[in-house]
Design a protein around this motif. Sequence first.
Motif, PDB file in Angstrom:
ATOM      1  N   LEU A 165      51.605  51.780  28.683  1.00  0.00           N
ATOM      2  CA  LEU A 165      51.376  51.210  30.472  1.00  0.00           C
ATOM      3  C   LEU A 165      52.776  51.833  30.726  1.00  0.00           C
ATOM      4  CD1 LEU A 165      47.978  49.794  31.547  1.00  0.00           C
ATOM      5  CD2 LEU A 165      48.172  52.737  30.585  1.00  0.00           C
ATOM      6  N   PRO A 166      53.605  50.860  30.657  1.00  0.00           N
ATOM      7  CA  PRO A 166      54.902  50.956  31.698  1.00  0.00           C
ATOM      8  C   PRO A 166      55.683  52.111  31.064  1.00  0.00           C
ATOM      9  CG  PRO A 166      55.261  48.792  30.100  1.00  0.00           C
ATOM     10  CD  PRO A 166      53.587  49.417  29.931  1.00  0.00           C
ATOM     11  N   LEU A 167      55.693  52.837  30.282  1.00  0.00           N
ATOM     12  CA  LEU A 167      56.105  54.075  30.038  1.00  0.00           C
ATOM     13  C   LEU A 167      55.638  55.559  30.205  1.00  0.00           C
ATOM     14  CD1 LEU A 167      55.821  53.646  26.032  1.00  0.00           C
ATOM     15  CD2 LEU A 167      58.264  53.520  27.978  1.00  0.00           C
ATOM     16  N   LEU A 168      54.613  55.336  31.368  1.00  0.00           N
ATOM     17  CA  LEU A 168      53.738  56.307  32.156  1.00  0.00           C
ATOM     18  C   LEU A 168      54.437  56.528  33.831  1.00  0.00           C
ATOM     19  CD1 LEU A 168      49.988  55.862  31.884  1.00  0.00           C
ATOM     20  CD2 LEU A 168      51.527  56.940  30.186  1.00  0.00           C
ATOM     21  N   ASP A 169      54.817  56.925  34.132  1.00  0.00           N
ATOM     22  CA  ASP A 169      55.330  58.029  34.940  1.00  0.00           C
ATOM     23  C   ASP A 169      54.491  57.575  36.405  1.00  0.00           C
ATOM     24  OD1 ASP A 169      52.558  59.975  35.724  1.00  0.00           O
ATOM     25  OD2 ASP A 169      54.316  61.854  35.424  1.00  0.00           O
ATOM     26  N   GLY A 170      53.796  56.645  36.648  1.00  0.00           N
ATOM     27  CA  GLY A 170      53.125  56.152  38.139  1.00  0.00           C
ATOM     28  C   GLY A 170      52.617  54.625  36.988  1.00  0.00           C
ATOM     29  N   ASP A 171      52.204  54.296  38.831  1.00  0.00           N
ATOM     30  CA  ASP A 171      51.907  52.617  38.354  1.00  0.00           C
ATOM     31  C   ASP A 171      50.590  52.180  38.050  1.00  0.00           C
ATOM     32  OD1 ASP A 171      54.610  52.003  39.343  1.00  0.00           O
ATOM     33  OD2 ASP A 171      53.539  51.488  41.150  1.00  0.00           O
ATOM     34  N   SER A 172      50.039  51.543  36.954  1.00  0.00           N
ATOM     35  CA  SER A 172      48.851  51.244  36.658  1.00  0.00           C
ATOM     36  C   SER A 172      48.619  49.780  36.901  1.00  0.00           C
ATOM     37  CB  SER A 172      48.979  51.274  35.419  1.00  0.00           C
ATOM     38  OG  SER A 172      48.973  52.739  34.769  1.00  0.00           O
ATOM     39  N   LYS A 173      47.222  49.822  36.687  1.00  0.00           N
ATOM     40  CA  LYS A 173      46.515  48.080  37.034  1.00  0.00           C
ATOM     41  C   LYS A 173      45.412  48.067  35.677  1.00  0.00           C
ATOM     42  CE  LYS A 173      45.019  46.660  41.411  1.00  0.00           C
ATOM     43  NZ  LYS A 173      43.992  46.726  42.248  1.00  0.00           N
ATOM     44  N   ILE A 174      45.549  46.790  35.033  1.00  0.00           N
ATOM     45  CA  ILE A 174      44.159  46.860  34.133  1.00  0.00           C
ATOM     46  C   ILE A 174      43.351  45.414  34.261  1.00  0.00           C
ATOM     47  CG2 ILE A 174      43.987  45.299  32.076  1.00  0.00           C
ATOM     48  CD1 ILE A 174      46.664  46.324  30.766  1.00  0.00           C
ATOM     49  N   ILE A 175      42.042  45.953  34.885  1.00  0.00           N
ATOM     50  CA  ILE A 175      40.579  44.604  35.116  1.00  0.00           C
ATOM     51  C   ILE A 175      40.261  44.941  34.016  1.00  0.00           C
ATOM     52  CG2 ILE A 175      39.190  44.936  37.225  1.00  0.00           C
ATOM     53  CD1 ILE A 175      40.672  47.614  38.706  1.00  0.00           C
ATOM     54  N   ILE A 176      40.107  43.326  34.323  1.00  0.00           N
ATOM     55  CA  ILE A 176      39.558  42.480  32.893  1.00  0.00           C
ATOM     56  C   ILE A 176      38.540  42.704  33.836  1.00  0.00           C
ATOM     57  CG2 ILE A 176      39.271  40.307  31.280  1.00  0.00           C
ATOM     58  CD1 ILE A 176      41.951  42.305  30.997  1.00  0.00           C
ATOM     59  N   THR A 177      37.142  43.017  33.397  1.00  0.00           N
ATOM     60  CA  THR A 177      35.829  43.146  33.322  1.00  0.00           C
ATOM     61  C   THR A 177      34.955  41.919  33.067  1.00  0.00           C
ATOM     62  OG1 THR A 177      35.090  44.517  32.034  1.00  0.00           O
ATOM     63  CG2 THR A 177      35.650  45.273  34.017  1.00  0.00           C
ATOM     64  N   THR A 178      35.300  41.181  31.932  1.00  0.00           N
ATOM     65  CA  THR A 178      34.854  39.746  31.755  1.00  0.00           C
ATOM     66  C   THR A 178      35.592  38.760  31.225  1.00  0.00           C
ATOM     67  OG1 THR A 178      34.684  40.013  29.010  1.00  0.00           O
ATOM     68  CG2 THR A 178      32.956  41.311  30.333  1.00  0.00           C
ATOM     69  N   GLU A 179      35.444  36.729  30.953  1.00  0.00           N
ATOM     70  CA  GLU A 179      36.507  35.701  30.667  1.00  0.00           C
ATOM     71  C   GLU A 179      37.311  36.954  29.596  1.00  0.00           C
ATOM     72  OE1 GLU A 179      37.804  32.482  31.094  1.00  0.00           O
ATOM     73  OE2 GLU A 179      36.618  33.118  33.196  1.00  0.00           O
ATOM     74  N   LEU A 180      38.038  36.523  29.842  1.00  0.00           N
ATOM     75  CA  LEU A 180      39.401  37.238  29.052  1.00  0.00           C
ATOM     76  C   LEU A 180      39.839  35.679  27.926  1.00  0.00           C
ATOM     77  CD1 LEU A 180      41.568  38.896  28.185  1.00  0.00           C
ATOM     78  CD2 LEU A 180      43.524  37.744  29.740  1.00  0.00           C
ATOM     79  N   GLU A 181      39.434  36.173  26.607  1.00  0.00           N
ATOM     80  CA  GLU A 181      39.198  35.432  25.919  1.00  0.00           C
ATOM     81  C   GLU A 181      40.446  36.258  25.114  1.00  0.00           C
ATOM     82  OE1 GLU A 181      35.773  35.345  22.935  1.00  0.00           O
ATOM     83  OE2 GLU A 181      34.849  35.230  24.432  1.00  0.00           O
ATOM     84  N   SER A 182      41.078  34.967  23.509  1.00  0.00           N
ATOM     85  CA  SER A 182      42.368  34.633  23.138  1.00  0.00           C
ATOM     86  C   SER A 182      43.513  35.098  24.436  1.00  0.00           C
ATOM     87  CB  SER A 182      42.388  35.980  22.137  1.00  0.00           C
ATOM     88  OG  SER A 182      41.348  35.745  21.212  1.00  0.00           O
ATOM     89  N   LYS A 183      43.132  34.813  25.704  1.00  0.00           N
ATOM     90  CA  LYS A 183      44.693  35.064  26.314  1.00  0.00           C
ATOM     91  C   LYS A 183      46.203  34.059  25.317  1.00  0.00           C
ATOM     92  CE  LYS A 183      42.021  33.431  30.401  1.00  0.00           C
ATOM     93  NZ  LYS A 183      40.806  32.618  29.854  1.00  0.00           N
ATOM     94  N   PRO A 184      45.768  33.494  25.060  1.00  0.00           N
ATOM     95  CA  PRO A 184      47.789  33.307  24.101  1.00  0.00           C
ATOM     96  C   PRO A 184      48.202  34.484  23.564  1.00  0.00           C
ATOM     97  CG  PRO A 184      45.757  31.531  23.377  1.00  0.00           C
ATOM     98  CD  PRO A 184      44.640  32.318  23.995  1.00  0.00           C
ATOM     99  N   TYR A 185      46.556  35.221  23.143  1.00  0.00           N
ATOM    100  CA  TYR A 185      47.580  37.023  22.341  1.00  0.00           C
ATOM    101  C   TYR A 185      47.938  37.839  23.990  1.00  0.00           C
ATOM    102  CZ  TYR A 185      45.654  35.356  17.946  1.00  0.00           C
ATOM    103  OH  TYR A 185      45.531  34.670  16.486  1.00  0.00           O
ATOM    104  N   VAL A 186      47.798  37.475  24.316  1.00  0.00           N
ATOM    105  CA  VAL A 186      47.805  38.141  25.809  1.00  0.00           C
ATOM    106  C   VAL A 186      49.342  37.864  26.429  1.00  0.00           C
ATOM    107  CG1 VAL A 186      47.693  39.131  28.218  1.00  0.00           C
ATOM    108  CG2 VAL A 186      46.047  38.584  26.503  1.00  0.00           C
ATOM    109  N   ASP A 187      49.412  36.218  25.994  1.00  0.00           N
ATOM    110  CA  ASP A 187      50.654  35.913  26.392  1.00  0.00           C
ATOM    111  C   ASP A 187      51.698  36.127  25.758  1.00  0.00           C
ATOM    112  OD1 ASP A 187      49.239  34.435  28.672  1.00  0.00           O
ATOM    113  OD2 ASP A 187      49.044  32.620  27.648  1.00  0.00           O
TER     114      ASP A 187
END
Length: 426
Positions: free
Chosen positions: A173-195
């Motif tokens: 998404l940082p490569l696209l020509d506009g801003d984006s938002k990721i919305i997590i619709t449930t509890e996020l598991e494996s948070k450390p992998y996202v970190d």
Amino acid sequence: MKYIMINPGKLSGEVKIPTSKSACHRAVICAGLSNGISNISNVVFSQDVEATCEAMKSLGVSIKKGRDSLEVKGLEKLKPINPKMDCLESGSTLRFLIPIGATTGEKLTFEGKGKLIERPLKSYYNIFDEQKLKYNNVNGKLPLTIEGKLKPGEYKIRGDISSQFISGLMFALPLLDGDSKIIITTELESKPYVDLTMDMLKKYGIQIENRDYEEFIIRGNQSYKSSDCEVEGDYSQAAFWLAAGLLGNDIVCQGLDINSLQGDKAILSIIESMNGKISIEGNKVKAMPSKTKGTIIDASQCPDLVPVLTSLAALSEGTTEIVNAARLRIKESDRLSAISTELNRLGADIEEKEDGLIIRGKERLKGGEVQSWNDHRIAMALAVASIKCSEPVIIKDASCVKKSYPDFWQHFRALGGNIDEWSLGQ
């Protein structure tokens, strides 16, 4: 097919832990998306890492391999030179590269082998449907062909299936020509992998705003900056030797970053909760023989530890319960079924639940012939359990360790393991 026969005995000594596969995937991708040359050192060329390197090369990135290093000449704008990408059995490669490929607008096909062919991709299909991108697959399975370009905007995605979908979008998404938002619709598991993903992105010049793991704000038109990177040791692989040290004699694991963001660093606190003895000195962690006890293990943030922890729990005093582990059913194998079935064959007492395991520990197991289910973590966990078996353990299809830890059997032998190996047919 490769068979390993282990004659039970205690292991001891020092072992250099292979580098983090998770960190290496991310470094190769970030370097490949950078304008300039990045050098990645301390690399172990597992099959999964090789798959990511080949996929990035298909997108036009130049990668030169050294003995344990990579020189990556990245591209700010990817130019696919091969429309087909074989992700082998690597879920990270597939799920990271699909959205990255979709930034090019080119027609691309993703292929795979083994269980990867049927691992779920619905999170991406929902996005493609919403953005009207063309795609087709074979009854929901690989090969997958995509055509069309991702658009900036809001991306709603579940957090309880795989964090790999979220990481994949964070790369693209940082490569696209506009801003984006990721919305997590449930509890996020494996948070450390996202970190881990966000930390690597930051090293390569990409900024993402984390709003309490519920939303991620991603500015468009960002540029990756080339950077050199030394890959740290992998706690998920160290876990096998730490468990072996608790069950046998002292084992020292070298090359671990005690400040690591890896979720599998949880192995240290879990061992302590099981009354296991460990000591830490610099980048070394030592496990010492211990009378480990049962506990409750929440696997939601560290699912890869479950196979080896099941082996340890099967040889610990009392009952261990592993909870919040339903996602293990869609890994390289159904890991809950695989590890409980095979350890029970060795004489363990494990009850399988829908989202976890109940393990009633024993002082020793019997031994016998077991299968790896073509899953590297199952094979290695069974090898650890052999330490406290009264008879030899034969593991069928033991070469599957190449997926993440090609030198596992050599290291097992170097630590004093008594093994014979042979092949039958292909």
